[in-house]
Enzyme design. Structure first.
Site, PDB file in Angstrom:
ATOM      1  N   ASN A  14       0.115  10.170  33.430  1.00  9.08           N
ATOM      2  CA  ASN A  14       1.085   9.735  32.418  1.00  9.08           C
ATOM      3  C   ASN A  14       0.817  10.413  31.094  1.00  9.08           C
ATOM      4  O   ASN A  14      -0.325  10.722  30.748  1.00  9.08           O
ATOM      5  CB  ASN A  14       1.060   8.210  32.274  1.00  9.08           C
ATOM      6  CG  ASN A  14       0.126   7.722  31.197  1.00  9.08           C
ATOM      7  OD1 ASN A  14       0.454   7.747  30.005  1.00  9.08           O
ATOM      8  ND2 ASN A  14      -1.075   7.286  31.601  1.00  9.08           N
ATOM      9  N   TYR A  56       2.756   9.038  28.264  1.00  6.70           N
ATOM     10  CA  TYR A  56       3.660   8.182  27.499  1.00  6.70           C
ATOM     11  C   TYR A  56       3.605   8.496  26.003  1.00  6.70           C
ATOM     12  O   TYR A  56       4.624   8.563  25.332  1.00  6.70           O
ATOM     13  CB  TYR A  56       3.301   6.709  27.715  1.00  6.70           C
ATOM     14  CG  TYR A  56       3.952   6.078  28.916  1.00  6.70           C
ATOM     15  CD1 TYR A  56       5.332   5.989  29.025  1.00  6.70           C
ATOM     16  CD2 TYR A  56       3.180   5.526  29.937  1.00  6.70           C
ATOM     17  CE1 TYR A  56       5.938   5.390  30.119  1.00  6.70           C
ATOM     18  CE2 TYR A  56       3.768   4.920  31.040  1.00  6.70           C
ATOM     19  CZ  TYR A  56       5.146   4.849  31.122  1.00  6.70           C
ATOM     20  OH  TYR A  56       5.735   4.245  32.199  1.00  6.70           O
ATOM     21  N   PHE A 115       1.920   6.650  23.433  1.00  7.28           N
ATOM     22  CA  PHE A 115       2.000   5.476  22.553  1.00  7.28           C
ATOM     23  C   PHE A 115       3.448   5.099  22.209  1.00  7.28           C
ATOM     24  O   PHE A 115       3.790   4.900  21.040  1.00  7.28           O
ATOM     25  CB  PHE A 115       1.211   5.706  21.263  1.00  7.28           C
ATOM     26  CG  PHE A 115      -0.280   5.617  21.395  1.00  7.28           C
ATOM     27  CD1 PHE A 115      -0.873   5.165  22.562  1.00  7.28           C
ATOM     28  CD2 PHE A 115      -1.115   5.991  20.336  1.00  7.28           C
ATOM     29  CE1 PHE A 115      -2.263   5.073  22.662  1.00  7.28           C
ATOM     30  CE2 PHE A 115      -2.493   5.907  20.433  1.00  7.28           C
ATOM     31  CZ  PHE A 115      -3.061   5.447  21.611  1.00  7.28           C
ATOM     32  N   SER A 172      -6.908   7.993  23.911  1.00  7.28           N
ATOM     33  CA  SER A 172      -5.721   8.443  24.637  1.00  7.28           C
ATOM     34  C   SER A 172      -5.618   9.961  24.554  1.00  7.28           C
ATOM     35  O   SER A 172      -5.744  10.534  23.466  1.00  7.28           O
ATOM     36  CB  SER A 172      -4.462   7.813  24.053  1.00  7.28           C
ATOM     37  OG  SER A 172      -3.309   8.420  24.612  1.00  7.28           O
ATOM     38  N   ASN A 182      -2.923  11.593  24.949  1.00  5.95           N
ATOM     39  CA  ASN A 182      -1.520  11.947  24.733  1.00  5.95           C
ATOM     40  C   ASN A 182      -1.085  11.899  23.282  1.00  5.95           C
ATOM     41  O   ASN A 182       0.091  12.061  22.972  1.00  5.95           O
ATOM     42  CB  ASN A 182      -0.629  11.010  25.568  1.00  5.95           C
ATOM     43  CG  ASN A 182      -0.958  11.093  27.048  1.00  5.95           C
ATOM     44  OD1 ASN A 182      -1.087  12.175  27.590  1.00  5.95           O
ATOM     45  ND2 ASN A 182      -1.117   9.940  27.690  1.00  5.95           N
ATOM     46  N   THR A 183      -2.037  11.647  22.373  1.00  6.02           N
ATOM     47  CA  THR A 183      -1.775  11.716  20.937  1.00  6.02           C
ATOM     48  C   THR A 183      -2.665  12.804  20.344  1.00  6.02           C
ATOM     49  O   THR A 183      -3.893  12.702  20.398  1.00  6.02           O
ATOM     50  CB  THR A 183      -2.074  10.367  20.256  1.00  6.02           C
ATOM     51  OG1 THR A 183      -1.203   9.367  20.798  1.00  6.02           O
ATOM     52  CG2 THR A 183      -1.864  10.461  18.763  1.00  6.02           C
ATOM     53  N   LYS A 200     -12.364   1.682  22.759  1.00  2.00           N
ATOM     54  CA  LYS A 200     -12.077   2.229  24.087  1.00  2.00           C
ATOM     55  C   LYS A 200     -12.292   3.735  24.062  1.00  2.00           C
ATOM     56  O   LYS A 200     -11.711   4.442  23.230  1.00  2.00           O
ATOM     57  CB  LYS A 200     -10.648   1.917  24.507  1.00  2.00           C
ATOM     58  CG  LYS A 200     -10.334   2.296  25.951  1.00  2.00           C
ATOM     59  CD  LYS A 200      -9.002   1.710  26.396  1.00  2.00           C
ATOM     60  CE  LYS A 200      -8.761   1.985  27.872  1.00  2.00           C
ATOM     61  NZ  LYS A 200      -7.515   1.323  28.360  1.00  2.00           N
ATOM     62  N   ASN A 207     -10.790   5.236  29.352  1.00  2.00           N
ATOM     63  CA  ASN A 207      -9.380   5.601  29.376  1.00  2.00           C
ATOM     64  C   ASN A 207      -9.135   6.613  30.497  1.00  2.00           C
ATOM     65  O   ASN A 207     -10.005   6.827  31.341  1.00  2.00           O
ATOM     66  CB  ASN A 207      -8.982   6.189  28.017  1.00  2.00           C
ATOM     67  CG  ASN A 207      -7.550   5.857  27.626  1.00  2.00           C
ATOM     68  OD1 ASN A 207      -6.635   5.943  28.443  1.00  2.00           O
ATOM     69  ND2 ASN A 207      -7.345   5.474  26.377  1.00  2.00           N
ATOM     70  N   GLY A 256      -6.483   6.101  38.372  1.00  2.00           N
ATOM     71  CA  GLY A 256      -6.558   5.796  39.796  1.00  2.00           C
ATOM     72  C   GLY A 256      -7.916   6.172  40.370  1.00  2.00           C
ATOM     73  O   GLY A 256      -8.847   6.532  39.633  1.00  2.00           O
TER      74      GLY A 256
END
Length: 480
Positions: free
Chosen positions: A194, A196, A198, A297, A299-300, A336, A365, A389
């Protein structure tokens, strides 16, 4: 001669003796007599059938209606039991095969938002209980941040049987996240990629949602205890936010469950800015049983740079100062971290956490790496984003062991990453995790996952308690 004055006529195999005239004898011998008899019998039978048909129809309709109502009632009762096999083996695979991942995610949140999800109907076994930060929770199976990003489905997630629910990540200002498509199933690996980014409703909207949840709770309380609730409202300085503390219940509004709020940064914010997290602590802290600072994360852009020791120490010091301005009881604060860190980086994070007096670390994460063991479509594997996963588990478990090695039980550690079954959960516990969180396996297996994990953990414990196995691997090493 066929007939005389006295004759015997056998009708329907029965002998009748009578006196008759030749004219009557001819009529009796006529075939029309039998046709007339048959016609009369048919009309009589038809009349009886017509008379009985409404009764038969009503009976049939009654039986069909009763059967339909009974079947519907039983199915609804079956559906709302989270243990029902239809969720894991029919509904979840059907959704995965017919709609894309993000649509399925949105549908799941919508269903949970309106209370249409099943429930875990069994009480938690006492052997699963664990105490964290002075609060006893009924089981150590938690839902990781990322599923309920905006706090829309909290109560439904608790009803599924999770002992810990973490919402978010929540950013100060609303933002849409990255362009779609941005989440992909790696079905052969039971994994997910993913990006996404945030996507969030923002602090203000989530705070309003949490306040409304509290309002509904106290509205129900007012019906049961009107005078006591009115007195509490009059004495409260900040509306509903502190009333759960006054009543002595957790901010989850469940006496044996806890609610976490995960805080993130806006994409437009300066990479090294701490203000987004400080604002989050002040805005949402009073609604949480614990807070999580998400610096991991993938993704940022620039977010993971906050994990460097000096930068992280400065960040944690400022958010801890903000946390200490909140009313008591102040929520514990966790950080985290990512699994893609060297042992030296993990050591630095452990020391920064201890120095800043945070209350715990969530490990971990998603990963930006792609293990060679992946078997799914290469195009999906190559998609940009974080991998979660089972393929994540070796990395996350190694990171957890390294963190525990440097903290030695002085912090609460949370195991997260690739937990697919009870053995995985216990492996994290033995490595030092006080409780665990799931995300991807919940998406693959559906609403029965919490109960499945809890039942499996009890079988694997073989009479022990969950708290007996926390850090067991390190205990064995010390004994050797």
């Amino acid at each position: 001669m066929l007939f005389k004055n006295s004759s015997k006529l056998r009708i329907h195999s029965l002998p009748y003796t009578f006196s008759t005239t030749p004219q009557i004898q001819r009529q009796l011998c006529s075939p029309n007599l039998f046709l007339t008899h048959i016609g009369l019998s048919t009309r009589l039978l038809s009349t009886k059938t017509q008379q009985s048909r409404p009764i038969t129809t009503k009976l049939r309709n009654f039986l069909l209606g009763t059967t339909g109502i009974l079947f519907t009632t039983l199915f609804i009762d079956y559906y709302f039991d989270s243990r029902a096999a239809v969720h894991k083996y029919v509904i979840t695979p059907l959704l995965r095969a017919t709609i894309d991942v993000e649509q399925a995610h949105k549908l799941a949140i919508w269903t949970a938002k309106w209370g249409l999800t099943p429930r875990d109907r069994l009480p938690d076994d006492e052997r699963l209980a664990v105490e964290v930060w002075g609060k006893k929770i009924s089981n150590p199976v938690g839902l990781a941040a990322g599923f309920d990003k905006n706090g829309e489905a909290i109560d439904s997630m608790f009803d599924l049987g999770f002992g810990i629910v973490e919402i978010g990540s929540i950013t100060p200002e609303p933002q849409p996240g990255n362009p779609k498509p941005r989440v992909f199933h790696l079905k052969s690996d039971r994994a997910l990629v993913n990006r996404y980014g945030f996507n969030s409703d923002g602090h203000r909207q989530v705070a309003l949602r949490l306040r409304e949840r509290l309002r509904r709770y106290f509205h129900r309380s007012a019906k049961l205890y009107p005078n006591e609730t009115a007195a509490l409202l009059a004495a409260s300085t900040d509306g509903f936010a502190s009333l759960s503390d006054v009543l002595g219940t957790n901010r989850s509004l469940r006496h044996d469950r806890i609610l976490g709020i995960n805080l993130g940064k806006n994409k437009s914010s300066s990479p090294n800015s701490h203000e987004d997290y400080v604002t989050g602590v002040k805005t949402l802290g009073n609604f949480a049983d614990f807070l999580v600072i998400n610096v991991s994360s993938p993704n940022t852009p620039g977010l993971r740079s906050l994990q460097r020791r000096g930068v992280l120490e400065d960040l944690l010091r400022k958010v801890m100062n903000a946390r200490d301005t909140l009313q008591k009881p102040r929520p514990p604060l966790l950080v985290k971290i990512a699994p893609d860190l060297s042992d030296e980086d993990l050591r630095d994070i452990a020391y920064a956490a201890l120095k800043s007096r945070v209350d715990g670390i969530i490990v971990s994460n998603t990963t930006i790496s792609r293990p060679d063991t992946l078997e799914s479509d290469p195009e999906l594997i190559a998609e940009t984003g974080g991998l979660s996963g089972p393929p994540l588990k070796p990395l996350a478990l190694h990171a957890l062991r390294e963190i525990y090695k440097h903290t030695q039980g002085r912090l609460i550690l949370v195991g997260c990453g690739g937990i697919n079954d009870a053995r995985d959960a216990l492996e994290y516990a033995r490595a030092g995790a006080t409780f665990v969180q799931v995300y991807t396996s919940f998406g693959y297996d559906g609403v029965g996952k919490p109960r499945e994990l809890k039942d499996g953990i009890l079988r694997e414990l073989k009479g022990k308690r969950w708290i007996d196995v926390i850090g067991e691997d390190w205990q064995r090493k010390r004994e050797i």
